[in-house]
Structures are given as structure tokens and as C-alpha cells.
Design a protein around this motif. Structure first.
Motif, short mmCIF file in Angstrom:
data_model
loop_
_atom_site.label_atom_id
_atom_site.label_comp_id
_atom_site.label_asym_id
_atom_site.label_seq_id
_atom_site.Cartn_x
_atom_site.Cartn_y
_atom_site.Cartn_z
N GLU A 124 15.93 -12.97 -17.76
CA GLU A 124 15.82 -12.31 -19.06
C GLU A 124 15.57 -10.80 -18.88
OE1 GLU A 124 16.37 -12.49 -22.07
OE2 GLU A 124 14.98 -11.14 -23.08
N ARG B 13 18.86 -9.25 -18.05
CA ARG B 13 19.75 -9.20 -19.22
C ARG B 13 19.31 -8.11 -20.18
NH1 ARG B 13 19.62 -14.84 -18.97
NH2 ARG B 13 17.85 -14.89 -20.38
N ALA B 14 17.97 -8.06 -20.42
CA ALA B 14 17.44 -7.07 -21.37
C ALA B 14 17.74 -5.65 -20.89
CB ALA B 14 15.93 -7.28 -21.54
N GLU C 47 21.35 -4.93 -21.52
CA GLU C 47 21.65 -4.83 -22.95
C GLU C 47 20.82 -3.74 -23.64
OE1 GLU C 47 21.09 -8.85 -24.33
OE2 GLU C 47 22.54 -9.62 -22.87
N LYS C 48 20.03 -3.01 -22.87
CA LYS C 48 19.21 -1.89 -23.37
C LYS C 48 18.31 -2.33 -24.53
CE LYS C 48 22.55 1.65 -21.96
NZ LYS C 48 21.96 1.86 -20.64
N ARG C 49 17.57 -3.42 -24.33
CA ARG C 49 16.63 -3.91 -25.35
C ARG C 49 15.36 -4.38 -24.65
NH1 ARG C 49 16.40 -9.22 -24.45
NH2 ARG C 49 18.23 -10.27 -23.61
N PRO C 50 14.24 -4.52 -25.39
CA PRO C 50 13.03 -5.03 -24.75
C PRO C 50 13.21 -6.49 -24.34
CG PRO C 50 12.57 -4.15 -26.96
CD PRO C 50 14.06 -4.23 -26.82
N PRO C 51 12.63 -6.91 -23.22
CA PRO C 51 12.77 -8.32 -22.81
C PRO C 51 11.95 -9.25 -23.70
CG PRO C 51 11.33 -7.14 -21.31
CD PRO C 51 11.86 -6.12 -22.26
N ARG C 52 12.44 -10.51 -23.84
CA ARG C 52 11.68 -11.54 -24.55
C ARG C 52 11.28 -12.59 -23.51
NH1 ARG C 52 15.81 -10.11 -28.23
NH2 ARG C 52 17.24 -11.61 -27.27
#
Ligand code: T3D
Length: 259
Positions: A243, A246-247, A250-255
Motif C-alpha cells: 500500500e 501504491r500510495a 499515486e501521489k496520495r497518503p497511504p491507507r
């Protein structure tokens, strides 16, 4: 859990609240045993991803209940230390999940040790740390001799131990004893924020981080380097690592799911 430690679980955070406010949450056998039980639950329950230890009332923990200490009668002090404190401090150290001590008042003697054995400490402005042991003619126990010099350095540790110094919250921050000092009325909220951040993290990697840092604080560099390689492999096998990758892509915070 009984009456001497209150227990809540919310959003992945187990909060253990010492509940003997009339003696500033001094340790008795029941309180120590209930803390150990809470930590065992945290180890076994995958829904718990961080632990907060705090105190009810105006104290964090005033150390051994001096009213219950009976020199010369009953169990020896060595027995008390081995049976009551050592399992607790070991359980904190071995728990593969982060522990925060939220210190809203005095932490003295074994109460200071309890805070030192947590992975992070957050304090309110009116918190204070009292080394305590030599103040009543004792030597350090409950992990104080191990954690204090590692956190503040040998010279400061000896200064606090021999002069039985009292440290206010700002001094504690300056010494690196606490991560953050907040206004008294904001301690609960700031603790929640910190614990939520930890509970939302990569739990397996956090557990390995604790181990590799604590184990790395003693022994040879070559051992530490090899231990890092082994633990890194374990972290890399988690879903949270996938994750994280992937984050990033995808330039987003990880979950992080904690597994
Ligand atoms: O078996 C063994 O003994 C081996 C293990 C030893 C480990 C240790 O922890 S040794 C260190 C033990 N702790 C201390 O020496 C600290 C003793 N307490 C204090 O020095 C002061 O109370 C504080 C600096 C912590 C706080 O001072 P202050 O002025 O804010 O509060 P206070 O008025 O002294 O205390 C409030 C009440 O809590 C008071 O009771 P009262 O008068 O209202 O009925 C006080 O007696 C009680 N209290 C505070 N600490 C303890 C305690 N009662 C029992 N045990 C305590 N540790």
C-alpha cells in the motif's frame, strides 16, 4: 479489567487509565497486574494498533504505594520488583505496537519508570517527573536504570538520580524526555491525535521498528546491520508495504490496514 485500571478501545487505540487518584495512581499489585493484562490483550487483539497509558485525576503515577510497602515484613522488595514491576516493563518493551504515556501530572519513582518504558511521552504543561527512588533511600528499579540514561544521557541520568531532581514539563521537553508539551486542557485531545496517528500506521513495520531500535541500542554495529536486514524483509512482506508503494506512485497518503 478491574477497578484500578480503566480500559477503553476506540478506533484501534487501547487506553489504559490508572485509577487510584486518591494516591496519585500509586502502584499496588492489582494495578500492575491489570496493566500487564491490558498489554496482553493489546498483543493478542489485531484490532488494537496503539496503546495509551494515562492517569486519572491530578497524577500520572506516584510510584510504589508507600502505604503498602512493608520493609521487613512479607515479600522482600526484590520479590516485589521481580513479580510486580519486571513483567510489566518487559511487556511494554516487547509489545509489537506503539505505546504512548500521556502524562498529565506527577510521574514519580516507578511512575516515572512507567512513562520511560513507553515508546513516546506527551505531557501537559503542569506535568512533572520526579526520579524519587533515592528520595526514600532506594536504588532505581522498574527499568529506570536502563531507560533514563538511554533517553537523557549518562550525566543527566546520574544528576537526576543522585540529586533526586524534579523536572517540569518544559525541562522534560528540553531533555528529550517528552515528545511534546501541550496546555493542560488540551492533553486528552492531543493524545488522541497522536495515538490515532500511530494506530493508522503500518502496525507490523512499527512493531519491527520498536524491536530493531531497542535491540540496536545495545551490542555491535554488525549485529544491528544484520538485524535490520532481517526485520526489513519482514516489513517488506506486509500488505502495508504494498500500500505504501501504491500510495507513493499515486501521489496520495497511504491507507495502512495494520497487516
Ligand atoms: O516495594 C518497593 O517499595 C520497591 C519499589 C519501589 C519503586 C518506587 O516507586 S520508589 C518511589 C515511590 N514513590 C515516591 O517516593 C513518591 C512519593 N510521593 C511524593 O513524593 C509526592 O506525593 C509527589 C511528589 C508524588 C506529589 O506531591 P504532591 O504535593 O503533589 O501530592 P501529595 O500531597 O504528596 O500527595 C497526594 C496524596 O497522595 C497524599 O495523600 P493524602 O495526604 O491526600 O491522603 C499522599 O500521601 C498520596 N501519595 C502520593 N504518593 C504516594 C501516595 N500514597 C501512597 N504511595 C505513594 N507513592
Amino acid at each position: 479489567m478491574g477497578e484500578t485500571v480503566l480500559r477503553t478501545i476506540e478506533r484501534g487505540v487501547l487506553t489504559l487509565t490508572l485509577n487510584r487518584p486518591e494516591v496519585l495512581n500509586a502502584f499496588n499489585r492489582s494495578l500492575a497486574a491489570e496493566l500487564v493484562a491490558g498489554l496482553a490483550e493489546a498483543a493478542d487483539n489485531p484490532a488494537i494498533r496503539a496503546v495509551v497509558i494515562t492517569g486519572r485525576g491530578r497524577g500520572f503515577c506516584s510510584g510504589q504505594d508507600l502505604g503498602a510497602t512493608t520493609p521487613g515484613g512479607g515479600a522482600t522488595i526484590a520479590d516485589v520488583v521481580r513479580e510486580m514491576y519486571n513483567p510489566l516493563i518487559s511487556a511494554m518493551r516487547e509489545l509489537p505496537k506503539p505505546i504512548v504515556a500521556s502524562v498529565g501530572g506527577v510521574a514519580a519513582g516507578a511512575g516515572m519508570s512507567l512513562a520511560l518504558a513507553a515508546d513516546l511521552r506527551i505531557a501537559s504543561a503542569s506535568a512533572k517527573f520526579v526520579y524519587g527512588f533515592s528520595g526514600i533511600g532506594l536504588a532505581p528499579d522498574s527499568g529506570a536504570s536502563y531507560f533514563l540514561p538511554r533517553i537523557v544521557g549518562m550525566a543527566r541520568a546520574l544528576e537526576l538520580a543522585l540529586l533526586c531532581g524534579e523536572i517540569d514539563a518544559e525541562q522534560a521537553l528540553h531533555l528529550g524526555l517528552v515528545t511534546k508539551v501541550v496546555a493542560d486542557e488540551e492533553l486528552a485531545q492531543e493524545t488522541d491525535l497522536l495515538a490515532a496517528r500511530l494506530a493508522g500506521g503500518p502496525t507490523v513495520a512499527f512493531g519491527l521498528t520498536k524491536r530493531v531500535i531497542y535491540e540496536g541500542s545495545t551490542g555491535a554495529l554488525s549485529d544491528a546491520l544484520e538485524r535490520e536486514a532481517l526485520y526489513q524483509q519482514l516489513a517488506a512482506e506486509t500488505d502495508d508495504f504494498q500500500e505504501g508503494l501504491r500510495a507513493f506512485a499515486e501521489k496520495r497518503p497511504p491507507r495502512f490496514a495494520g497487516s
